[in-house]
Design a protein around this motif. Sequence first.
Motif, PDB file in Angstrom:
ATOM      1  N   ILE A  66      12.556  29.741   1.808  1.00 29.11           N
ATOM      2  CA  ILE A  66      11.609  30.011   0.715  1.00 29.11           C
ATOM      3  C   ILE A  66      12.264  30.952  -0.287  1.00 29.11           C
ATOM      4  CG2 ILE A  66       9.364  31.034   0.150  1.00 29.11           C
ATOM      5  CD1 ILE A  66       8.475  30.160   3.026  1.00 29.11           C
ATOM      6  N   GLY A  67      12.939  31.983   0.236  1.00 33.00           N
ATOM      7  CA  GLY A  67      13.625  32.940  -0.628  1.00 33.00           C
ATOM      8  C   GLY A  67      14.657  32.258  -1.506  1.00 33.00           C
ATOM      9  N   VAL A  68      15.461  31.371  -0.900  1.00 30.79           N
ATOM     10  CA  VAL A  68      16.492  30.664  -1.669  1.00 30.79           C
ATOM     11  C   VAL A  68      15.840  29.844  -2.770  1.00 30.79           C
ATOM     12  CG1 VAL A  68      18.184  28.778  -1.554  1.00 30.79           C
ATOM     13  CG2 VAL A  68      18.223  30.605   0.161  1.00 30.79           C
ATOM     14  N   ALA A  69      14.754  29.144  -2.425  1.00 28.96           N
ATOM     15  CA  ALA A  69      14.080  28.308  -3.417  1.00 28.96           C
ATOM     16  C   ALA A  69      13.598  29.156  -4.591  1.00 28.96           C
ATOM     17  CB  ALA A  69      12.909  27.576  -2.768  1.00 28.96           C
ATOM     18  N   LEU A  70      12.978  30.293  -4.276  1.00 31.34           N
ATOM     19  CA  LEU A  70      12.473  31.176  -5.333  1.00 31.34           C
ATOM     20  C   LEU A  70      13.612  31.665  -6.219  1.00 31.34           C
ATOM     21  CD1 LEU A  70       9.773  33.340  -3.530  1.00 31.34           C
ATOM     22  CD2 LEU A  70       9.452  31.883  -5.557  1.00 31.34           C
ATOM     23  N   LEU A  71      14.716  32.071  -5.580  1.00 30.31           N
ATOM     24  CA  LEU A  71      15.850  32.589  -6.335  1.00 30.31           C
ATOM     25  C   LEU A  71      16.442  31.519  -7.237  1.00 30.31           C
ATOM     26  CD1 LEU A  71      17.717  34.883  -3.803  1.00 30.31           C
ATOM     27  CD2 LEU A  71      16.776  35.537  -6.020  1.00 30.31           C
ATOM     28  N   VAL A  72      16.554  30.289  -6.710  1.00 33.34           N
ATOM     29  CA  VAL A  72      17.110  29.195  -7.522  1.00 33.34           C
ATOM     30  C   VAL A  72      16.266  29.008  -8.771  1.00 33.34           C
ATOM     31  CG1 VAL A  72      17.448  26.689  -7.604  1.00 33.34           C
ATOM     32  CG2 VAL A  72      18.295  28.009  -5.650  1.00 33.34           C
ATOM     33  N   ILE A  73      14.918  29.032  -8.562  1.00 27.29           N
ATOM     34  CA  ILE A  73      14.030  28.851  -9.726  1.00 27.29           C
ATOM     35  C   ILE A  73      14.250  29.977 -10.736  1.00 27.29           C
ATOM     36  CG2 ILE A  73      11.608  28.843 -10.465  1.00 27.29           C
ATOM     37  CD1 ILE A  73      10.999  27.533  -7.690  1.00 27.29           C
ATOM     38  N   LEU A  74      14.249  31.207 -10.252  1.00 29.93           N
ATOM     39  CA  LEU A  74      14.378  32.365 -11.148  1.00 29.93           C
ATOM     40  C   LEU A  74      15.720  32.360 -11.885  1.00 29.93           C
ATOM     41  CD1 LEU A  74      12.801  35.253  -9.040  1.00 29.93           C
ATOM     42  CD2 LEU A  74      12.018  34.414 -11.272  1.00 29.93           C
ATOM     43  N   VAL A  75      16.802  32.110 -11.138  1.00 26.94           N
ATOM     44  CA  VAL A  75      18.137  32.144 -11.747  1.00 26.94           C
ATOM     45  C   VAL A  75      18.279  31.029 -12.773  1.00 26.94           C
ATOM     46  CG1 VAL A  75      20.601  31.836 -11.294  1.00 26.94           C
ATOM     47  CG2 VAL A  75      19.252  33.331  -9.833  1.00 26.94           C
ATOM     48  N   SER A  76      17.790  29.822 -12.408  1.00 23.25           N
ATOM     49  CA  SER A  76      17.961  28.718 -13.357  1.00 23.25           C
ATOM     50  C   SER A  76      17.137  28.962 -14.615  1.00 23.25           C
ATOM     51  CB  SER A  76      17.622  27.375 -12.706  1.00 23.25           C
ATOM     52  OG  SER A  76      16.311  27.445 -12.195  1.00 23.25           O
ATOM     53  N   GLN A  77      15.958  29.569 -14.421  1.00 22.98           N
ATOM     54  CA  GLN A  77      15.145  29.905 -15.603  1.00 22.98           C
ATOM     55  C   GLN A  77      15.877  30.891 -16.507  1.00 22.98           C
ATOM     56  OE1 GLN A  77      11.349  31.256 -14.128  1.00 22.98           O
ATOM     57  NE2 GLN A  77      10.317  29.632 -15.277  1.00 22.98           N
ATOM     58  N   PHE A  78      16.491  31.916 -15.835  1.00 24.37           N
ATOM     59  CA  PHE A  78      17.187  32.940 -16.611  1.00 24.37           C
ATOM     60  C   PHE A  78      18.375  32.339 -17.337  1.00 24.37           C
ATOM     61  CE2 PHE A  78      20.617  36.089 -16.846  1.00 24.37           C
ATOM     62  CZ  PHE A  78      20.006  37.016 -17.669  1.00 24.37           C
ATOM     63  N   VAL A  79      19.168  31.528 -16.635  1.00 26.05           N
ATOM     64  CA  VAL A  79      20.351  30.916 -17.248  1.00 26.05           C
ATOM     65  C   VAL A  79      19.920  30.017 -18.408  1.00 26.05           C
ATOM     66  CG1 VAL A  79      22.246  29.281 -16.853  1.00 26.05           C
ATOM     67  CG2 VAL A  79      21.763  31.065 -15.178  1.00 26.05           C
ATOM     68  N   HIS A  80      18.867  29.235 -18.167  1.00 24.04           N
ATOM     69  CA  HIS A  80      18.391  28.322 -19.205  1.00 24.04           C
ATOM     70  C   HIS A  80      17.976  29.093 -20.455  1.00 24.04           C
ATOM     71  CE1 HIS A  80      15.214  25.849 -21.189  1.00 24.04           C
ATOM     72  NE2 HIS A  80      16.204  24.970 -21.122  1.00 24.04           N
ATOM     73  N   SER A  81      17.191  30.146 -20.214  1.00 26.62           N
ATOM     74  CA  SER A  81      16.700  30.906 -21.373  1.00 26.62           C
ATOM     75  C   SER A  81      17.855  31.573 -22.110  1.00 26.62           C
ATOM     76  CB  SER A  81      15.676  31.953 -20.931  1.00 26.62           C
ATOM     77  OG  SER A  81      16.321  32.994 -20.256  1.00 26.62           O
ATOM     78  N   ALA A  82      18.886  32.009 -21.338  1.00 27.31           N
ATOM     79  CA  ALA A  82      20.025  32.648 -21.996  1.00 27.31           C
ATOM     80  C   ALA A  82      20.802  31.635 -22.820  1.00 27.31           C
ATOM     81  CB  ALA A  82      20.934  33.288 -20.960  1.00 27.31           C
ATOM     82  N   ILE A  83      20.882  30.397 -22.281  1.00 29.59           N
ATOM     83  CA  ILE A  83      21.664  29.376 -23.017  1.00 29.59           C
ATOM     84  C   ILE A  83      20.955  28.950 -24.294  1.00 29.59           C
ATOM     85  CG2 ILE A  83      22.487  26.971 -22.905  1.00 29.59           C
ATOM     86  CD1 ILE A  83      23.099  27.482 -19.932  1.00 29.59           C
ATOM     87  N   VAL A  84      19.653  28.721 -24.179  1.00 31.68           N
ATOM     88  CA  VAL A  84      18.940  28.203 -25.358  1.00 31.68           C
ATOM     89  C   VAL A  84      18.554  29.321 -26.324  1.00 31.68           C
ATOM     90  CG1 VAL A  84      18.073  26.172 -24.150  1.00 31.68           C
ATOM     91  CG2 VAL A  84      16.689  28.278 -24.227  1.00 31.68           C
ATOM     92  N   ASN A  85      18.584  30.567 -25.870  1.00 32.15           N
ATOM     93  CA  ASN A  85      18.188  31.677 -26.732  1.00 32.15           C
ATOM     94  C   ASN A  85      19.194  31.860 -27.864  1.00 32.15           C
ATOM     95  OD1 ASN A  85      17.585  34.145 -27.866  1.00 32.15           O
ATOM     96  ND2 ASN A  85      16.989  35.078 -25.901  1.00 32.15           N
ATOM     97  N   PRO A  86      18.770  31.700 -29.102  1.00 36.32           N
ATOM     98  CA  PRO A  86      19.737  31.800 -30.212  1.00 36.32           C
ATOM     99  C   PRO A  86      20.283  33.197 -30.405  1.00 36.32           C
ATOM    100  CG  PRO A  86      17.500  31.625 -31.051  1.00 36.32           C
ATOM    101  CD  PRO A  86      17.409  31.409 -29.579  1.00 36.32           C
ATOM    102  N   ASN A  87      19.566  34.224 -29.878  1.00 35.68           N
ATOM    103  CA  ASN A  87      20.015  35.605 -30.059  1.00 35.68           C
ATOM    104  C   ASN A  87      21.337  35.894 -29.376  1.00 35.68           C
ATOM    105  OD1 ASN A  87      17.743  36.172 -31.537  1.00 35.68           O
ATOM    106  ND2 ASN A  87      16.573  36.747 -29.698  1.00 35.68           N
ATOM    107  N   PHE A  88      21.715  35.056 -28.392  1.00 36.21           N
ATOM    108  CA  PHE A  88      22.967  35.303 -27.678  1.00 36.21           C
ATOM    109  C   PHE A  88      24.182  34.821 -28.460  1.00 36.21           C
ATOM    110  CE2 PHE A  88      20.243  36.126 -24.069  1.00 36.21           C
ATOM    111  CZ  PHE A  88      20.933  37.128 -23.403  1.00 36.21           C
ATOM    112  N   HIS A  89      23.960  33.974 -29.434  1.00 35.92           N
ATOM    113  CA  HIS A  89      25.061  33.480 -30.298  1.00 35.92           C
ATOM    114  C   HIS A  89      26.248  33.004 -29.481  1.00 35.92           C
ATOM    115  CE1 HIS A  89      23.174  34.807 -34.025  1.00 35.92           C
ATOM    116  NE2 HIS A  89      22.820  35.908 -33.378  1.00 35.92           N
TER     117      HIS A  89
END
Lengths: 304, 257
Positions: free
Chosen positions: A38-61
Amino acid sequence: MSLITSKTVPGNVAVSRHQGDEVVFNEVVPRKHPGRWIGVALLVILVSQFVHSAIVNPNFHWDVFAEYLFAPQVISGVGWTLFLTVAAMILAIVCAIILVLMRDSDNPIFQWLAWLWIWFFRGTPLYTQLLFWGLVAVLFPRISLSIPFGPEIIGVPTQWVITAGVAALLGLGLNESAYLAEIFRAGFKAIDRGQTEAAQAIGMSRAQIWWRILMPQAMRTIIPPTGNETIGMLKGTSLVLAVPFTLDLMFATNAIANRLYLPVPLLMVAAFWYLVVTSILMIGQFYLERHFGKGQDYVETRHV
Amino acid sequence: MSDAAVPTVSLEGIHKVFGEVHALRGVDLTIGKGEVCVAIGPSGSGKSTLLRCINQIEKISAGRVRINGELQGYDERNGRLHEISPRRIARQRRKTGMVFQRFNLFPHKTALENVTEGPTQVKRIPKAVALKRGRELLDRVGLVDLADRYPNQLSGGQQQRVAIARALAMDPEVMLFDEPTSALDPELVGEVLDVIKDLARSGMTMMLVTHEIGFAREVGDHLVLMDHGVIIEEGAPKEMLERPKNPRTQAFLSKVL
């Protein structure tokens, strides 16, 4: 119920159930760990969300990040940072060894000088020391050899000797030597007194005992904290702008960021390279630890 | 140098003071060439300290230690003692081999490297010669098959036998054993005692501090009983163990026999 015996194999002990001569090893069903999944599943969701938001976030240029990742000023900054780290650590290690020997000697002058050195360099901030080294040429315009209170024999302008690079190196290295001296001292203190006695008993000299018996054993305990210090030094090099020394990685990326008014992608560039260099240093540490752990941490158990 | 009149080890009026503790209070003892001297006594009686004074691991507070007649640790001129250099002390220590209670093998070196360390580094013997001799010595203590193992891969008894080989490799005039079997599991004591017995038979001069009274009777030529930093009784082991004269010897023996 069959006969239960324990069989000793040199080097390890195996307890097994005998049926005649054939050993039937216990088959064990491993414990289930549903919580971990369960922990791994939660972490995968959180990490992928974070990575996704960092990639699509235009502020990171990310385009700017990619553009400057291998820019010549950045690469040269990585080189200078690495050079400063390695050179300052070498200076610090040499000084620390001398300090440890001085503190261990039976000459009270050496003991006292070593104590004073550690007290001063540990007791004042690194930033202040770097500022001071940067100002040496102003405070002492000439370095010269002269008769005390008399005429000069030979001398040079300080700025010829203490350049910004040398000032940065001295500031980082001498400060670090005080910390390393304490780490080294702890490493030597951890060795059983019997080792020195055994070496004395076969007639070894003090220098031989230090170099051949104590040092290799102390290295085992000295390397992990020294690895820490090296990585700390890598990032500590960003303070050399106090000198001012302006070729290191942090200064280079900051300069670009100030020009573009885009701090974030260039901070990411710097972080990326610091991580790369740290990883390389960690690999080096692994091999050093393996070398000095021989006989103790890394023993191949061989059956004779 | 092997003048019959000059004992291998001669201790004259040895005192040792550690801060407040007066560990040795005037010990006189001589060990002749080929003699096996065994020291017994309650813990804290000073027997280990005495042994450590012989090879200068402890500095004596009063008295004289001589090996083959040579004063150890000092030069005596006009009745005054002068400190000597660490190099000369190291040179004097080569005449004694020491075996410790806790083995003190060098953990980062294999059994063979432990044995050859002294010969190659201190005596500057060529490596090939030292390795050959090292294997012979390991063979003598029955461990030549384990020459390439590290101390951690050896049992306590095996480690102590390597430590004996390491001391022998320096060709000492006298071997000092500081409770060599006290840190061993009972079933491993025998293998170490056998090696020491073999050494005694070969004519090695030795001083042994031990709690193994039976062993002391078997190999010892000279038995010394210490208590509170002095020798309270000495003599031939059988005689002394069977008919102790001093009531304190009787009291000690009744506890350990």
